[in-house]
Design a protein around this motif. Structure first.
Motif, PDB file in Angstrom:
ATOM      1  N   THR A 272       0.817  -1.211   0.000  1.00  0.00           N
ATOM      2  CA  THR A 272       0.000   0.000   0.000  1.00  0.00           C
ATOM      3  C   THR A 272       0.851   1.261   0.000  1.00  0.00           C
ATOM      4  OG1 THR A 272      -0.210  -0.324   2.360  1.00  0.00           O
ATOM      5  CG2 THR A 272      -2.118  -0.881   0.999  1.00  0.00           C
TER       6      THR A 272
ATOM      7  N   TYR B  65     -12.759   3.159  -4.675  1.00  0.00           N
ATOM      8  CA  TYR B  65     -11.758   4.067  -4.080  1.00  0.00           C
ATOM      9  C   TYR B  65     -11.502   5.294  -4.937  1.00  0.00           C
ATOM     10  CZ  TYR B  65      -8.230   1.836  -7.148  1.00  0.00           C
ATOM     11  OH  TYR B  65      -7.522   1.375  -8.215  1.00  0.00           O
ATOM     12  N   GLU B  66     -12.041   5.260  -6.166  1.00  0.00           N
ATOM     13  CA  GLU B  66     -11.956   6.444  -7.029  1.00  0.00           C
ATOM     14  C   GLU B  66     -13.190   6.424  -7.913  1.00  0.00           C
ATOM     15  OE1 GLU B  66     -10.196   8.835 -10.604  1.00  0.00           O
ATOM     16  OE2 GLU B  66     -11.041   6.818 -10.587  1.00  0.00           O
TER      17      GLU B  66
ATOM     18  N   ARG C 209      -5.621  -2.092  -4.866  1.00  0.00           N
ATOM     19  CA  ARG C 209      -5.760  -0.831  -5.606  1.00  0.00           C
ATOM     20  C   ARG C 209      -4.619  -0.691  -6.614  1.00  0.00           C
ATOM     21  NH1 ARG C 209      -7.010   4.108  -1.410  1.00  0.00           N
ATOM     22  NH2 ARG C 209      -8.910   3.262  -0.449  1.00  0.00           N
TER      23      ARG C 209
ATOM     24  N   CYS D   8      -1.600   0.889  -7.372  1.00  0.00           N
ATOM     25  CA  CYS D   8      -0.629   1.729  -6.661  1.00  0.00           C
ATOM     26  C   CYS D   8      -0.096   2.832  -7.553  1.00  0.00           C
ATOM     27  CB  CYS D   8       0.570   0.921  -6.186  1.00  0.00           C
ATOM     28  SG  CYS D   8       0.139  -0.542  -5.304  1.00  0.00           S
TER      29      CYS D   8
ATOM     30  N   GLN E  94      -2.578   5.743  -8.052  1.00  0.00           N
ATOM     31  CA  GLN E  94      -2.637   6.492  -6.806  1.00  0.00           C
ATOM     32  C   GLN E  94      -1.667   7.684  -6.835  1.00  0.00           C
ATOM     33  OE1 GLN E  94      -4.824   4.991  -4.457  1.00  0.00           O
ATOM     34  NE2 GLN E  94      -4.746   7.056  -3.555  1.00  0.00           N
ATOM     35  N   LYS E  95      -0.524   7.469  -7.445  1.00  0.00           N
ATOM     36  CA  LYS E  95       0.494   8.537  -7.487  1.00  0.00           C
ATOM     37  C   LYS E  95      -0.009   9.743  -8.284  1.00  0.00           C
ATOM     38  CE  LYS E  95       4.413   5.287  -7.408  1.00  0.00           C
ATOM     39  NZ  LYS E  95       4.724   5.225  -5.976  1.00  0.00           N
TER      40      LYS E  95
ATOM     41  N   TRP F 279      -2.885  10.814  -8.282  1.00  0.00           N
ATOM     42  CA  TRP F 279      -3.911  11.511  -7.516  1.00  0.00           C
ATOM     43  C   TRP F 279      -3.373  12.186  -6.270  1.00  0.00           C
ATOM     44  CZ3 TRP F 279      -6.866   6.305  -8.095  1.00  0.00           C
ATOM     45  CH2 TRP F 279      -7.276   6.169  -9.446  1.00  0.00           C
ATOM     46  N   ASP F 280      -2.153  11.808  -5.855  1.00  0.00           N
ATOM     47  CA  ASP F 280      -1.650  12.501  -4.652  1.00  0.00           C
ATOM     48  C   ASP F 280      -0.331  13.238  -4.891  1.00  0.00           C
ATOM     49  OD1 ASP F 280       0.185  10.469  -4.651  1.00  0.00           O
ATOM     50  OD2 ASP F 280      -0.698   9.380  -2.957  1.00  0.00           O
TER      51      ASP F 280
ATOM     52  N   THR G 153     -11.694  10.790  -4.973  1.00  0.00           N
ATOM     53  CA  THR G 153     -11.318   9.546  -4.281  1.00  0.00           C
ATOM     54  C   THR G 153     -12.113   9.360  -2.991  1.00  0.00           C
ATOM     55  OG1 THR G 153      -9.599  10.577  -2.937  1.00  0.00           O
ATOM     56  CG2 THR G 153      -8.948   9.796  -5.123  1.00  0.00           C
TER      57      THR G 153
ATOM     58  N   ASP H 142     -10.864   8.304  -0.264  1.00  0.00           N
ATOM     59  CA  ASP H 142     -10.075   8.752   0.881  1.00  0.00           C
ATOM     60  C   ASP H 142     -10.281  10.235   1.132  1.00  0.00           C
ATOM     61  OD1 ASP H 142      -9.132   6.211   1.035  1.00  0.00           O
ATOM     62  OD2 ASP H 142      -7.176   6.644   0.108  1.00  0.00           O
TER      63      ASP H 142
END
Lengths: 599, 392
Positions: free
Chosen positions: B2, B247-248, B259, B261, B264-265, B267-268, B330, B332
């Motif tokens: 994660t 999650y999105e 997810r 991974c 994810q990058k 998005w953050d 997302t 989160d």
């Protein structure tokens, strides 16, 4: 003085007044061929485009008649629209005679009649001129009949011409010389000169157009304006031969210009009498009436940054338009603006157009309103033309609104629909009489407020263009007035409030609500749009919330694109007006405020 | 798997066996020889980064090794296994790559055959993303896919049996006139096979694509918004019932470890390096992108020049706004405290009225310090992003 003729041309709109003026000027060599352009007396672009005359204009023509005598013909061009009737009156007062121009195909129309009555009121000698005889649909005999029956003039005095082709122009000129009287007046008598128009010149200040009735105007003398009671020294006088031509004096009977170091047209009043300070006339010339605005609207710049520019533009326009009134106004929704008063809807239109074109301003105008008279419970009387200043209805004892007398002429077959139109618009005492076989003049007493929005367009529609319309102000009459608020998510939008008759409140409110619902973009929550009188909701629409507004993919390269798109949308939002947490785009105000004239 | 704090690596492999009428990515068809030449050029681009150098001056090259690698396109699965191997070897030579690097590959159902699956496993692929799009033939036909419904089934089954850590199925919904039942049926067929991850994309008619043209000519119409919203909510609700976490906006996983991974990058704001035509990269305050078309991209590299077309410098406000846009997509959500400390904006107090209204309307909630969109909120994530003001 016997060789001077002061005359004007009066006509229904589109009957060819400007074209006839053009031909007379050309025939008398008033303008070089290469300088000539159509509608030469209409100097504003708007006048040319719309084919209307807004400002009076004057030209002095030198005409050598067939009897060999040289005449000085002063053609005083008058505005052709009812909004400017005060200017028409002043112009008529400067003349001894008038050409009454009638379209050979259209015949006598409402304004023809109204203008004739006006001319007769001022004791003018009237010569009918039948124009457009070249048209295939021209029916000269029928027009002659109408001249006889509707106007009561001698149909065989009528001159036939086609201004477009230039035929009959000599006959018109001869008629001016022989059928219209020369001016009377004594050049030695105390000075009386009528100001019938004024123009602002950036270098010379106010240029007054005047008709000298008695006495003589000379440069260097001190004059007094009898109504405003101000004194000035005459700098220059002269004739208007399309350009200003300096003269050493203007004697009784003359029409010309006067420059006297006056700064703005506000310092003078059209219709005022100029006299000499040394040896004043005992009385001013009769008929002076102040031009009062009857239609009011608030003007806001689209972008609040343009407020200063709007202020400057209005100042400049007002230099040349004494009838335009304006004072600061502000709206929570639209920011700072001006509450302006106009002579009528056309005047409003013209001012708005000029602000846009000549000053490059984008504007929003609130719904036009008339001025109401209110009697409050304490017995005091006030006038209100701005809905935001409408007092608490609990304190109002009674309200009155201005009424007009409308004269509508049309072919007989439209009488039913026109009567219905007048009834819809709260018309009373509607009557009609046959002017001739198949032609009817209908008169109706209508609230001015009902005529403001789209009456003329409606009339044109229901009569398929054959109806003509003219009006005069009558008086104030009691009315059941309410203030309609438009609420967005329960918050009133002040710029959309309006004063209307109770019977008209609901349809008007509903139309506004619907227009807003069409133009306000959806947002993340539901938006209620309501029309209300006080606390009572009378109309309602809803804008549903966004339910789906998301991009499916947002990876590497999508992010920049997405950010830029959202930023752009956000920037668009910044320009919106926020009312009740709802963003209202300018376009919504434009659409709603235009809705009045749409339907 | 994660926490992947290192930068991500993306390779754009633009080949497809045919071009789908809805696709607006940069793709082309090409024979094996063409593909080989492409890989040569790609390796040249990789070599330009030798020693971990990032191609844009001023972009802060991260010191950590890359810990995710995404092979996207296009359809990387049509590349021969040895081309993929060559590419990965070049990457290892030029760039610091974590031993445990998470590797994802996009594959077409028709390429899913045991030999390829073995090869991809050998390459270290742990996340296999299958472009099945639908399990129903009429939908595949409409979408112009070359594989059959049968192949959708087969490929997913095979992939799931091949021992990848995560197998994901890409699905498309919101076809014109698609009913709730029709879409739910696709979801059920997918779930019956047991993938650990689903990407469900609502069909969009992009300008410049065949579908886009047909829409502009009035031949195709997107579903009305209300129907789109219904399908969107159905997707999230139905999958939630089946223990898939949305999650999105478009991505669902049976657990955090499944997810994507790499995505994810994006998005953050973790740095990522993109290689290949049209690939985008991001680090610190910069985002840059390569020439979009293969030809100019190749020409540049053949001349020994960088294929970067352009770059943008992101102001703190740009970054903050992006952070907000992406976080609101997302589950989160946005960590309010971290947003405040990084960008100096107390989002809620700067948007009291809006935030309150959105909460009352059930579009967002504040959950252990995070601003989280509800499912209905996710459906209008773009509107949400526009609602907040992040300028002081």
């Amino acid at each position: 003085m016997n060789t001077i003729r002061n005359f004007c041309i009066i006509a229904h709109i589109d009957h060819g007044k400007s074209t006839l003026a053009d031909r007379l000027i050309q025939r008398c060599g008033g303008v070089e061929e290469r300088e000539f352009r159509d509608q030469i007396l209409d100097s504003m672009d708007i006048e040319r485009e719309r084919g209307i005359t807004i400002k009076s204009n004057t030209v002095t023509l030198n005409y050598k008649a067939q009897d060999g005598q040289e005449y000085q013909l002063n053609l005083i061009d008058t505005p052709g629209h009812v909004d400017f009737s005060h200017e028409v009156r002043r112009s008529l007062m400067s003349c001894e005679g008038a050409l009454l121009l009638i379209d050979a195909a259209q015949g006598v129309e409402a304004q023809t009649l109204a203008n004739l009555y006006l001319a007769l009121e001022y004791d003018l000698e009237v010569v009918p001129v039948i124009n457009k005889i070249d048209l295939p649909s021209a029916d000269v005999e029928k027009v002659r009949e109408e001249i006889d029956e509707d106007l009561g003039l001698d149909p065989y005095e009528a001159v036939l011409c086609s201004a477009k082709l230039g035929t009959g122009i000599d006959e018109v000129l001869e008629a001016i010389v022989h059928q219209l009287p020369p001016p009377a007046g004594d050049p030695e008598a105390p000075l009386q000169a009528l100001i019938f128009d004024a123009q602002y010149d950036a270098y010379r200040g106010v240029v007054m157009l005047c008709r000298v009735k008695e006495g003589t105007l000379r440069p260097g003398e001190t004059i007094r304006l009898m109504h405003t009671e101000k004194e000035y020294e005459v700098e220059e006088v002269g004739l208007l031969q399309l350009k200003q031509v300096k003269a050493h004096q203007l004697a009784a009977g003359a029409v010309g210009y006067v420059i006297a170091g006056i700064k703005t047209v506000r310092d003078i009043a059209i219709g005022d009498t100029i006299t000499a300070a040394e040896r004043p006339a005992p009385e001013p010339l009769p008929g002076y009436k102040e031009a009062k605005p009857v239609v009011f609207s608030s003007i806001y710049p689209m972008s609040t940054d343009d407020y200063e520019d709007l202020a400057k533009a209005l100042d400049k326009l007002a230099l040349n338009d004494a009838a335009l009134t304006y004072e600061k106004d502000s709206s929570t929704a639209l920011g700072f603006g001006f509450r302006c008063g106009f002579l009528g809807l056309l005047h409003l239109d013209v001012v708005q157009e000029r602000l846009k074109r000549e000053y490059g301003l984008s504007l929003l105008l609130s719904a036009p309103s008339v001025r109401y008279e209110l009697t409050l419970e304490d017995g005091s009387e006030i006038t209100v033309d701005n809905p935001t200043l409408f007092p608490d209805p609990n304190h109002i004892d009674g309200a009155a609104e201005p009424f007009i007398k409308a004269a509508i002429m049309m072919p007989e077959r439209y009488i039913g629909v026109v009567m219905e139109l007048c009834r819809e618009r709260r018309g009373v005492n509607t009557t009609y009489n046959y002017l001739a076989v198949g032609r009817v003049e209908l008169t109706s007493e209508l609230p001015l407020a009902e005529v403001l929005f789209d009456f003329y367009d409606k009339l044109k529609t229901v009569t398929q263009g054959y109806g003509s319309f003219d009006y005069e102000l009558l008086d104030y009459r009691p009315t059941d007035l309410v203030k309609v608020d438009i609420l967005v998510n329960s918050e009133p939008v002040d710029a959309l409030a309006q004063l209307v008759h109770r019977d008209k409140a609901r349809p008007r409110a509903l139309r506004y609500c619907e227009k807003l619902a069409e133009t306000i973009p959806r947002q993340q929550f539901k938006i209620a749009i309501q029309g209300a009188i006080g606390g009572k909701i009378i109309a309602r629409t809803t804008i549903n919330a966004y339910r789906k507004d998301v991009t499916a993919k947002c990876y590497g390269g999508d992010i920049t694109r997405k950010r830029k798109l959202l930023e752009k949308q956000k920037a668009g939002k910044k320009k919106m007006k926020v009312v009740g947490a709802v963003e209202i785009p300018q376009s919504a105000f434009v659409a709603v405020l235009k809705a009045d004239t749409d339907n | 798997m994660t926490a992947n704090p290192g930068p991500g690596l993306y390779l754009h492999l633009p080949f497809c066996s045919s071009i789908c009428p809805y696709c607006d990515f940069y793709v082309l068809t090409g024979d094996p020889a063409r593909q080989r030449r492409f890989v040569d050029t790609l390796i040249a681009e990789i070599s330009l980064c030798t020693g971990g150098r990032w191609p844009v001056v001023g972009a802060e090259s991260p010191v950590e090794p890359f810990d995710t690698l995404y092979l996207g396109g296009g359809t990387p699965s049509i590349l021969a296994a040895e081309e993929l191997t060559r590419t990965l070897e070049a990457l290892h030579r030029a760039l610091p790559i974590d031993d445990d690097c998470w590797i994802s590959l996009e594959a077409n159902p028709e390429d899913v055959i045991p030999a390829n699956l073995d090869a991809w496993r050998q390459l270290g692929v742990c996340f296999l993303s299958l472009g099945v799009q639908s399990f129903q033939q009429q939908n595949l036909d409409f979408l112009g896919r070359r594989h059959t419904a049968e192949q959708s089934h087969r490929s997913l089954e095979l992939a799931l049996g091949a021992g990848f850590h995560t197998v994901s199925a890409d699905l498309i919904y919101g076809l014109p006139d698609q009913s709730r039942e029709d879409w739910q049926h696709d979801l059920e067929l997918a779930l019956a096979l047991g993938p650990q991850h689903l990407s469900c994309y609502q069909l969009t008619f992009h300008h410049g694509t065949p579908f886009g043209f047909r829409k502009e000519r009035g031949e195709l119409a997107e579903l009305p918004e209300e129907a789109q919203a219904e399908l969107f909510l159905l997707t999230h609700r139905f999958l939630a019932e089946k223990a898939f976490e949305g999650y999105e906006v478009s991505n669902f996983a049976t657990g955090p470890e499944h997810r994507s991974c790499h995505n994810q990058k994006y998005w953050d704001h973790t740095p990522y390096l993109g290689l290949g035509p049209s690939a985008h990269s991001f680090a610190g305050h910069h985002r840059w992108w390569n020439r979009r078309k293969i030809k100019p991209w190749e020409t540049r590299l053949e001349d020994g020049e960088s294929p970067v077309e352009s770059s943008e410098h992101l102001s703190p406000t740009d970054l903050a706004f992006e952070r907000l846009i992406l976080a609101l997509r997302t589950a989160d959500g946005l960590d309010l405290e971290s947003f405040r400390s990084v960008y100096g904006v107390d989002l809620l107090s700067a948007n009291l009225e809006v935030a309150d209204r959105l909460q009352v309307d059930g579009l967002i909630r504040v959950d252990s310090g995070c601003l989280v969109p509800t499912t209905r909120g996710l459906a209008i994530a773009d509107t949400l992003a526009r609602s907040f003001d992040i300028t002081e």
